[in-house]
Design a protein around this motif. Structure first.
Motif, short mmCIF file in Angstrom:
data_model
loop_
_atom_site.label_atom_id
_atom_site.label_comp_id
_atom_site.label_asym_id
_atom_site.label_seq_id
_atom_site.Cartn_x
_atom_site.Cartn_y
_atom_site.Cartn_z
N MET A 38 0.84 -1.20 0.00
CA MET A 38 0.00 0.00 0.00
C MET A 38 0.88 1.25 0.00
O MET A 38 1.91 1.29 0.66
CB MET A 38 -0.89 0.03 1.25
N GLU A 40 0.20 5.13 0.89
CA GLU A 40 -0.80 6.04 1.43
C GLU A 40 -0.14 7.01 2.39
O GLU A 40 1.02 6.86 2.75
CB GLU A 40 -1.91 5.26 2.13
N ARG A 54 -4.95 6.48 -1.25
CA ARG A 54 -4.67 5.13 -0.77
C ARG A 54 -4.61 4.25 -2.01
O ARG A 54 -5.62 4.09 -2.70
CB ARG A 54 -5.76 4.67 0.18
#
Length: 150
Positions: A38, A40, A54
């Motif tokens: 991820m 973010e 995100r």
């Protein structure tokens, strides 16, 4: 550290709807999943100008280890446009080209995984056999088989 006066390409990025399908497709082409995770946080939004984001990403690497393809799936904000069916002459359209050993075998394998041949396989002089395919997610991919001494 030696200072360079030229850029070295790190990766090409493509936004996809299904990260799993894209990983599977590019794995069939011969790329290897290098990592998945991820992206973010406030810093990421400052880089892209999206303020808050995100994004799940997967980094694919070519067999020679020199080129990478970053596949991104935006969770927030949602995607705002779709270029998957744009023709090859659309402004800003992205295509990625790969050199393959056997274009007929590669096309045959990729067609079984949902790819579509855009035009036809053609020969350019005595140098290359070339074609465009639309892979998973409508991604335009060029394939080139070098002719002559391989």
């Amino acid at each position: 550290m030696t200072k360079r006066n030229f850029p070295i390409m790190h990766n090409v990025g493509i936004v996809v709807e299904s990260l799993d399908d894209a990983i599977s497709f590019f794995s069939e082409l011969g790329l290897t999943l290098e990592g998945r995770g991820m992206v973010e946080g406030e810093w990421a939004g400052r880089v892209t100008g999206l303020v808050s984001q995100r994004v799940e990403i997967a980094m694919m690497v070519t067999p020679d280890g020199h080129s990478r393809l970053e596949l991104s799936r935006f969770l927030t904000p949602s995607t705002i446009s779709d270029h998957r069916t744009a023709p090859v002459n659309a402004l800003g359209y992205l295509r990625v080209m790969f050199t393959v050993d056997d274009i007929d075998e590669t096309v045959s394998r990729l067609l079984k995984h949902g790819a579509e041949l855009v035009g036809e396989v053609v020969q350019y002089e005595n140098a290359y056999r070339l074609c465009y395919i639309r892979g998973v997610e409508g991604i335009l991919i060029g394939l080139a088989e070098e002719l002559g001494d391989k």
